[in-house]
Design a protein around this motif. Sequence first.
Motif, short mmCIF file in Angstrom:
data_model
loop_
_atom_site.label_atom_id
_atom_site.label_comp_id
_atom_site.label_asym_id
_atom_site.label_seq_id
_atom_site.Cartn_x
_atom_site.Cartn_y
_atom_site.Cartn_z
N GLU A 1 -58.77 73.77 11.77
CA GLU A 1 -59.23 75.16 11.70
C GLU A 1 -60.39 75.39 10.73
N GLU A 2 -60.47 74.62 9.67
CA GLU A 2 -61.52 74.87 8.68
C GLU A 2 -62.90 74.41 9.16
N ARG A 3 -62.98 73.27 9.88
CA ARG A 3 -64.28 72.66 10.13
C ARG A 3 -64.64 72.46 11.60
N HIS A 4 -63.68 72.50 12.49
CA HIS A 4 -64.00 72.28 13.91
C HIS A 4 -64.97 73.36 14.40
N TRP A 5 -65.98 72.95 15.17
CA TRP A 5 -67.06 73.87 15.56
C TRP A 5 -66.54 75.11 16.28
N TRP A 6 -65.51 74.95 17.11
CA TRP A 6 -65.00 76.10 17.86
C TRP A 6 -64.39 77.14 16.92
N TYR A 7 -63.58 76.68 15.97
CA TYR A 7 -62.96 77.60 15.02
C TYR A 7 -64.01 78.27 14.13
N VAL A 8 -65.00 77.48 13.68
CA VAL A 8 -66.04 78.04 12.82
C VAL A 8 -66.82 79.12 13.56
N GLY A 9 -67.25 78.82 14.79
CA GLY A 9 -68.02 79.79 15.56
C GLY A 9 -67.23 81.03 15.93
N MET A 10 -65.98 80.84 16.37
CA MET A 10 -65.15 81.98 16.73
C MET A 10 -64.82 82.85 15.52
N ARG A 11 -64.67 82.21 14.37
CA ARG A 11 -64.43 82.97 13.15
C ARG A 11 -65.62 83.88 12.83
N GLY B 1 -55.06 79.87 9.66
CA GLY B 1 -56.46 79.63 9.32
C GLY B 1 -57.29 80.90 9.32
N MET B 2 -57.18 81.71 10.38
CA MET B 2 -57.94 82.95 10.45
C MET B 2 -57.31 84.02 9.58
N THR B 3 -56.00 83.99 9.42
CA THR B 3 -55.30 84.98 8.61
C THR B 3 -55.87 85.01 7.19
N ARG B 4 -56.14 83.84 6.67
CA ARG B 4 -56.68 83.74 5.31
C ARG B 4 -58.05 84.41 5.21
N ALA C 1 -45.25 77.23 12.80
CA ALA C 1 -46.53 77.90 12.50
C ALA C 1 -46.43 78.66 11.18
N VAL C 2 -45.35 79.42 11.00
CA VAL C 2 -45.18 80.18 9.76
C VAL C 2 -45.10 79.23 8.57
N GLY C 3 -44.42 78.09 8.74
CA GLY C 3 -44.32 77.12 7.66
C GLY C 3 -45.67 76.57 7.26
N LEU C 4 -46.51 76.26 8.23
CA LEU C 4 -47.85 75.76 7.93
C LEU C 4 -48.70 76.84 7.27
N ALA C 5 -48.56 78.08 7.73
CA ALA C 5 -49.32 79.18 7.13
C ALA C 5 -48.96 79.36 5.66
N ARG C 6 -47.71 79.15 5.32
CA ARG C 6 -47.29 79.29 3.92
C ARG C 6 -47.97 78.25 3.03
N THR C 7 -48.25 77.08 3.57
CA THR C 7 -48.90 76.05 2.76
C THR C 7 -50.33 76.43 2.42
N ARG C 8 -50.89 77.42 3.10
CA ARG C 8 -52.24 77.91 2.76
C ARG C 8 -52.19 78.95 1.64
N GLY C 9 -51.01 79.22 1.11
CA GLY C 9 -50.88 80.20 0.05
C GLY C 9 -50.62 81.61 0.56
N LEU C 10 -50.42 81.77 1.86
CA LEU C 10 -50.12 83.08 2.42
C LEU C 10 -48.65 83.41 2.20
N THR C 11 -48.38 84.63 1.77
CA THR C 11 -47.00 85.02 1.47
C THR C 11 -46.50 86.17 2.34
N ARG C 12 -47.40 87.01 2.83
CA ARG C 12 -46.99 88.15 3.65
C ARG C 12 -46.87 87.67 5.10
N LEU C 13 -45.77 86.98 5.38
CA LEU C 13 -45.56 86.35 6.68
C LEU C 13 -44.16 86.68 7.19
N ALA C 14 -44.04 86.75 8.52
CA ALA C 14 -42.73 86.99 9.13
C ALA C 14 -42.68 86.33 10.49
#
Length: 268
Positions: A13-23, A56-59, A76-89
Amino acid sequence: MEREQYDLMFAQEERHWWYVGMRRISTALLERHRPRVDRVNGRPLDVLDAGCGSGGMTRYLQRFGRVTGIDLAPEAVGLARTRGLTRLARSSVGSIPFRDGSFDIVTSFDVLYHLNVDDDRGALSEIHRVLRPGGVALIRLPAFDWIRGAHDEVVHTRHRYTREELTRKLESVGFLVERSTYANFLLFPLAPIKRYLELRSDTHEATDLWRPPGPFNRVLADLLSLESLAAMTVGLPWGLSVFAVARRVDPLPSPAVAAPLVAGTAAT
């Protein structure tokens, strides 16, 4: 999706061209159409990422306000938490666990197309419900069912959308659509060729998330990012994805309804 697809998403999500462009396209559309204030009554804007995946985009959405992410998949929620996101359900987009009018912005990126979403209109109605009057929804989905390919099978695609179809469904639940456009326009001509080659191949476990070598990846990201200006203005006539920006605009009471209230107030 399968667990390995979430892991791949998390890694790319951080570097792939599709994610970067769509972001960049997503951010440009939100900058143009978001509520015109950064704070409401002293509070930051409330943002919901409905179907946040690995986060990735949530951040990145934190630039617009206080962000909450929901996703039905525990991995998915577990991986999102590793990005430091806390407001997740953990939750489905078809049954969002928040009160009416809780958010100023709701985003949903490549979620409503999924096999697990059996009622996309119902999910759009839920997004409309949790938005405040004047709030904005940004929806992105894969485009054109006729270019369905091996990647769609891997990520459990139920349906790919046209711009007209997405606009019609948003309007049917009460949204005012302010912008709809395709994206990934420049690479669209290559898609039918790729899909044809997939049909001729014996390999069925394919993914579109392979990242090309660094310089080529950056060129593709820059090409896709260039589409943000057209997406904000004239719109693009075709592409591999479709975007829609829609606003919740609650109608004012009609004069026939409002008049007795005014007359009654004056009489008291």
